[in-house]
Design a protein around this motif. Structure first.
Motif, PDB file in Angstrom:
ATOM      1  N   PRO A 159       0.827  -1.214   0.000  1.00 27.34           N
ATOM      2  CA  PRO A 159       0.000   0.000   0.000  1.00 27.34           C
ATOM      3  C   PRO A 159       0.861   1.263   0.000  1.00 27.34           C
ATOM      4  N   VAL A 160       1.669   1.403  -1.036  1.00 27.52           N
ATOM      5  CA  VAL A 160       2.648   2.498  -1.001  1.00 27.52           C
ATOM      6  C   VAL A 160       2.803   3.149  -2.366  1.00 27.52           C
ATOM      7  N   HIS A 161       2.963   4.434  -2.339  1.00 25.67           N
ATOM      8  CA  HIS A 161       3.442   5.176  -3.507  1.00 25.67           C
ATOM      9  C   HIS A 161       4.879   5.574  -3.184  1.00 25.67           C
ATOM     10  N   LEU A 162       5.820   5.078  -3.973  1.00 25.09           N
ATOM     11  CA  LEU A 162       7.236   5.343  -3.719  1.00 25.09           C
ATOM     12  C   LEU A 162       7.665   6.563  -4.521  1.00 25.09           C
ATOM     13  N   VAL A 163       8.120   7.596  -3.812  1.00 19.72           N
ATOM     14  CA  VAL A 163       8.636   8.790  -4.478  1.00 19.72           C
ATOM     15  C   VAL A 163      10.149   8.792  -4.263  1.00 19.72           C
ATOM     16  N   LEU A 164      10.860   8.547  -5.345  1.00 20.85           N
ATOM     17  CA  LEU A 164      12.293   8.276  -5.249  1.00 20.85           C
ATOM     18  C   LEU A 164      13.052   9.327  -6.045  1.00 20.85           C
ATOM     19  N   ALA A 165      14.004   9.978  -5.393  1.00 22.80           N
ATOM     20  CA  ALA A 165      14.890  10.871  -6.150  1.00 22.80           C
ATOM     21  C   ALA A 165      15.587  10.020  -7.206  1.00 22.80           C
ATOM     22  N   LEU A 166      15.636  10.506  -8.433  1.00 16.32           N
ATOM     23  CA  LEU A 166      16.149   9.697  -9.547  1.00 16.32           C
ATOM     24  C   LEU A 166      17.567   9.198  -9.261  1.00 16.32           C
ATOM     25  N   PRO A 167      17.757   7.890  -9.152  1.00 14.85           N
ATOM     26  CA  PRO A 167      19.118   7.383  -8.926  1.00 14.85           C
ATOM     27  C   PRO A 167      19.909   7.370 -10.240  1.00 14.85           C
ATOM     28  N   ARG A 168      21.233   7.131 -10.117  1.00 15.27           N
ATOM     29  CA  ARG A 168      21.999   7.027 -11.359  1.00 15.27           C
ATOM     30  C   ARG A 168      21.528   5.808 -12.156  1.00 15.27           C
ATOM     31  N   PRO A 169      21.734   5.853 -13.475  1.00 17.93           N
ATOM     32  CA  PRO A 169      21.028   4.923 -14.357  1.00 17.93           C
ATOM     33  C   PRO A 169      21.145   3.434 -13.995  1.00 17.93           C
ATOM     34  N   ARG A 170      22.334   2.937 -13.690  1.00 21.28           N
ATOM     35  CA  ARG A 170      22.439   1.499 -13.400  1.00 21.28           C
ATOM     36  C   ARG A 170      21.715   1.144 -12.108  1.00 21.28           C
ATOM     37  N   MET A 171      21.799   2.047 -11.145  1.00 19.67           N
ATOM     38  CA  MET A 171      21.102   1.832  -9.873  1.00 19.67           C
ATOM     39  C   MET A 171      19.589   1.889 -10.098  1.00 19.67           C
ATOM     40  N   LEU A 172      19.148   2.784 -10.991  1.00 20.46           N
ATOM     41  CA  LEU A 172      17.724   2.886 -11.300  1.00 20.46           C
ATOM     42  C   LEU A 172      17.197   1.564 -11.832  1.00 20.46           C
ATOM     43  N   ALA A 173      17.936   0.980 -12.760  1.00 21.84           N
ATOM     44  CA  ALA A 173      17.490  -0.269 -13.391  1.00 21.84           C
ATOM     45  C   ALA A 173      17.274  -1.344 -12.328  1.00 21.84           C
ATOM     46  N   ARG A 174      18.261  -1.528 -11.465  1.00 19.92           N
ATOM     47  CA  ARG A 174      18.135  -2.575 -10.438  1.00 19.92           C
ATOM     48  C   ARG A 174      17.050  -2.215  -9.426  1.00 19.92           C
ATOM     49  N   THR A 175      16.969  -0.929  -9.079  1.00 19.70           N
ATOM     50  CA  THR A 175      15.982  -0.523  -8.079  1.00 19.70           C
ATOM     51  C   THR A 175      14.564  -0.752  -8.597  1.00 19.70           C
ATOM     52  N   LEU A 176      14.326  -0.450  -9.868  1.00 19.40           N
ATOM     53  CA  LEU A 176      12.992  -0.710 -10.431  1.00 19.40           C
ATOM     54  C   LEU A 176      12.647  -2.199 -10.328  1.00 19.40           C
ATOM     55  N   GLU A 177      13.634  -3.059 -10.594  1.00 17.73           N
ATOM     56  CA  GLU A 177      13.368  -4.502 -10.487  1.00 17.73           C
ATOM     57  C   GLU A 177      13.090  -4.918  -9.040  1.00 17.73           C
ATOM     58  N   HIS A 178      13.913  -4.424  -8.102  1.00 20.58           N
ATOM     59  CA  HIS A 178      13.703  -4.776  -6.685  1.00 20.58           C
ATOM     60  C   HIS A 178      12.315  -4.348  -6.211  1.00 20.58           C
ATOM     61  N   VAL A 179      11.956  -3.069  -6.469  1.00 23.42           N
ATOM     62  CA  VAL A 179      10.716  -2.564  -5.873  1.00 23.42           C
ATOM     63  C   VAL A 179       9.503  -3.188  -6.556  1.00 23.42           C
ATOM     64  N   THR A 180       9.625  -3.491  -7.838  1.00 21.48           N
ATOM     65  CA  THR A 180       8.522  -4.181  -8.513  1.00 21.48           C
ATOM     66  C   THR A 180       8.363  -5.581  -7.935  1.00 21.48           C
ATOM     67  N   ALA A 181       9.470  -6.269  -7.728  1.00 21.78           N
ATOM     68  CA  ALA A 181       9.390  -7.615  -7.145  1.00 21.78           C
ATOM     69  C   ALA A 181       8.794  -7.564  -5.738  1.00 21.78           C
ATOM     70  N   LEU A 182       9.062  -6.483  -5.013  1.00 22.87           N
ATOM     71  CA  LEU A 182       8.538  -6.366  -3.644  1.00 22.87           C
ATOM     72  C   LEU A 182       7.065  -5.974  -3.613  1.00 22.87           C
ATOM     73  N   GLY A 183       6.500  -5.537  -4.751  1.00 22.66           N
ATOM     74  CA  GLY A 183       5.062  -5.282  -4.806  1.00 22.66           C
ATOM     75  C   GLY A 183       4.654  -3.817  -4.849  1.00 22.66           C
ATOM     76  N   VAL A 184       5.613  -2.921  -5.170  1.00 20.74           N
ATOM     77  CA  VAL A 184       5.271  -1.501  -5.310  1.00 20.74           C
ATOM     78  C   VAL A 184       4.558  -1.298  -6.656  1.00 20.74           C
TER      79      VAL A 184
END
Lengths: 237, 237
Positions: free
Chosen positions: A78-103
């Protein structure tokens, strides 16, 4: 790939899909070592999951058929994640992590300490973002595609987005030095703000707190953004 | 690099260090944009942290000097992490994550579903492992170097390691399908077992439970090892 996520263009007719992309064909052959007759986990984007039969696996396509997919995907956070844009490689992995976690709702935000060049990265192209979301869904056997919004100015965010956003849930700002520790095991609708490497600047934190958000910290350790995001989501929910 | 971790070979004499490796010199110049006279966070391996003055920054070396380093590093997590050996790239990132989170004892274990070839990876060379631990410590401003043990057989682990290990704390096995959810916010000494991609096999779980460990799960989502490890540690402690 713990689930074959069927997008609308994969579904040839109700109960039948054809996969034509080499990424999934290779995965089926080399990782799953799948053969025609195997029953595999599939799910339709934004729909239910279940088992389908692999009816053909050829060099350029695979065919799947099923009678019904009736199992709901796992619950979302039950979350809206507002994330300061990370550097590109970190963004890619972070999108995968948070999607897998259910965001399911992600806003990528510009803040003072986000390098402006990050906004030019090809990782922000809609097809690249979509690709990382798909990997996260395939990993966690989910089908519900997250929605990603890009906001390239912090002031515009404060004026045009924040008031509406805070009607979605209580705002929590993760920031070192805040008085309260990160809450544990909550189930409230939450808007979670996470700063860039180097953190939000004081003025940004003040604006978020003035708008009604609460500050909280994750302890004395400084974590990389991708570690912090997973740690915060897992502790909160 | 939120802390310059001084290893014994960096320390020229008490209160003075010389850095000669290009990784840190480049970081000081290009990321910190440091100049002589700047005061930087430093810590001695397994010792205290504090501020040192950068007294020289040359192409091939940097000099640091300090009068005393008296601040203790951040508290460690009360956990021994027993992790089925992940594939090499995942191992590298996982070592950094768990070190940043404060894990000090790590056993990398062979299980049935660990590919044997992973044990041949150069990522397991002591110097490579050390490098990832250093990155995790530098990130989280910690100095206490984790100890990593490699155990290349599961049976040998059961016979030769597990009984001693379980004197260190209560065993918790993270495994899908266990009855209990992952506990939250514990402070007990814990030995945390995390399986490989694909999970422990049933027999392995039985052996761990028979030895006195408790099973627990992290919910219906299947996570990548690096996401699961961070999520488990953050929820547990």
């Amino acid at each position: 790939m713990n689930l074959i996520l069927l997008e609308p263009h994969d579904v040839a007719q109700p109960g039948q899909a054809i996969l034509r992309d080499q990424r999934r064909l290779t995965h089926l052959r080399d990782v799953h070592r799948a053969r025609p007759g195997d029953r595999l986990s599939v799910g339709c984007t934004d729909g239910c999951i279940g088992k389908a039969e692999l009816t053909a696996l050829e060099p350029d396509h695979a065919r799947l058929s099923w009678t019904s997919l009736s199992e709901p995907p796992p619950p979302a956070l039950p979350v809206h994640l507002v994330l300061a844009l990370p550097r590109p490689r970190m963004l890619a992995r972070t999108l995968e992590h948070v999607t897998a976690l259910g965001v399911k709702r992600i806003t990528l935000l510009h803040t003072k300490r986000v390098e402006k060049s990050y906004w030019q990265s090809p990782e922000l192209r809609p097809d690249k973002i979509h690709q990382h979301l798909v990997l996260g869904l395939e990993q966690s056997r989910d089908t519900l595609m997250p929605k990603v919004t890009l906001v390239k100015g912090f002031r515009a965010f404060l004026d045009d987005h924040l008031p509406t956003l805070l009607t979605e849930g209580r705002g929590l700002v993760a920031h070192p030095g805040m008085a309260d520790p990160c809450p544990r095991g909550i189930s409230d609708d939450t808007v979670l703000f996470i700063g860039p490497e180097g953190g939000f600047i004081d003025w940004e934190v003040e604006q978020l707190l003035d708008a009604g958000c609460q500050g909280m910290h994750l302890g004395p350790r400084i974590l990389r953004v991708e570690t912090a995001v997973t740690a915060l989501l897992s502790r909160l929910f």
